[in-house]
Scaffold this motif. Sequence first.
Motif, short mmCIF file in Angstrom:
data_model
loop_
_atom_site.label_atom_id
_atom_site.label_comp_id
_atom_site.label_asym_id
_atom_site.label_seq_id
_atom_site.Cartn_x
_atom_site.Cartn_y
_atom_site.Cartn_z
N PRO A 89 -20.29 61.46 24.63
CA PRO A 89 -19.09 61.73 25.63
C PRO A 89 -17.22 61.87 24.09
CG PRO A 89 -19.75 59.53 25.28
CD PRO A 89 -20.24 59.79 23.97
N VAL A 90 -16.71 62.57 25.26
CA VAL A 90 -15.25 63.42 24.00
C VAL A 90 -14.21 62.65 25.36
CG1 VAL A 90 -16.29 65.03 23.06
CG2 VAL A 90 -15.06 65.43 25.85
N GLN A 91 -14.62 62.38 26.69
CA GLN A 91 -13.20 62.21 27.98
C GLN A 91 -13.89 61.96 29.03
OE1 GLN A 91 -10.75 65.88 29.82
NE2 GLN A 91 -9.49 65.25 27.82
N PRO A 92 -13.27 60.68 29.05
CA PRO A 92 -12.77 59.24 27.74
C PRO A 92 -13.71 59.48 27.04
CG PRO A 92 -13.62 57.85 29.74
CD PRO A 92 -13.72 59.64 29.88
N ASN A 93 -13.54 58.96 25.46
CA ASN A 93 -14.10 59.00 24.63
C ASN A 93 -15.03 57.84 24.62
OD1 ASN A 93 -12.75 57.54 23.30
ND2 ASN A 93 -11.73 58.65 21.67
N ASP A 94 -14.98 56.82 24.82
CA ASP A 94 -15.79 55.37 25.21
C ASP A 94 -16.34 55.72 26.12
OD1 ASP A 94 -15.09 52.39 24.63
OD2 ASP A 94 -15.90 52.62 26.80
#
Length: 276
Positions: A89-94
């Motif tokens: 995941p990058v957006q959000p990265n959590d």
Amino acid sequence: MEDTKHIKISEFNYPLPDERIAKFPLATRDQSKLLVYRHGEVSEDIFTSLPHYLESGELMIFNNTKVIQARLHFRKETGALIEVFCLEPVQPNDYVLNFQQTRQCSWLCMIGNLKKWKEGTLSRIVNVKGKQIVLSATRGECKGTSHWIDFSWDDDTITFADLLEVVGELPIPPYLNRDTQESDKETYQTVYSKIKGSVAAPTAGLHFTPQMLKDIQAMGVNIGYVTLHVGLGTFRPVKVEDVTKHKMHTEHYHMPAETAELINRTKACLLYTSDA
């Protein structure tokens, strides 16, 4: 020990006939074979015998990551089938926040049949929780061997986790040379899997059963958990002769404070997190 700078990948080549690869696990997890190395000698046992090799006061650490249904398929108007494999995941990265997103999120993905998807947005209609949803994927910039993919869908009540559960396909090791089956959703998860994020199971732990975990704790062996989301690097073949030139994907991990405390006060620790 030999310096890794002088190890060549060709030294690890060996024949592995397809008929020697177990396509499906045993019906009972803990009936698999157990390799035992003790006092310089190698022997064979059954996995149910594992408690006999443990002692009270020892600590076992388990990776409670859960494999996600990371493969998504879209079909272009031309008929070409495009596979979008969610890696990170990058957006959000959590991970948790990303799975909870509604309407949109972004991931780094590998693209299957990339040459057929030069531009534009891919869409498909799916039924989620009794609703008809339009899921779209838009290709962004290239990040090494991965691509930034923006996902969007037209419903505020549906999360990305909901979509993956319905649309996604569980990735299984490519060396199995078979399609994913419905049974893999259960058998390709450890019995203690909890935190979603891996694209591959920590297979060293697939043989444990709930009863064995209870038996181990009853004999005084402590159990702790970490979360390490296994990435695509576990499947990625080494294509360079010099192993130091091989690049691995980033993997995210989390160690709870209680697990760190268990480790600090324990002399003997066994770690069941890696792909083995």
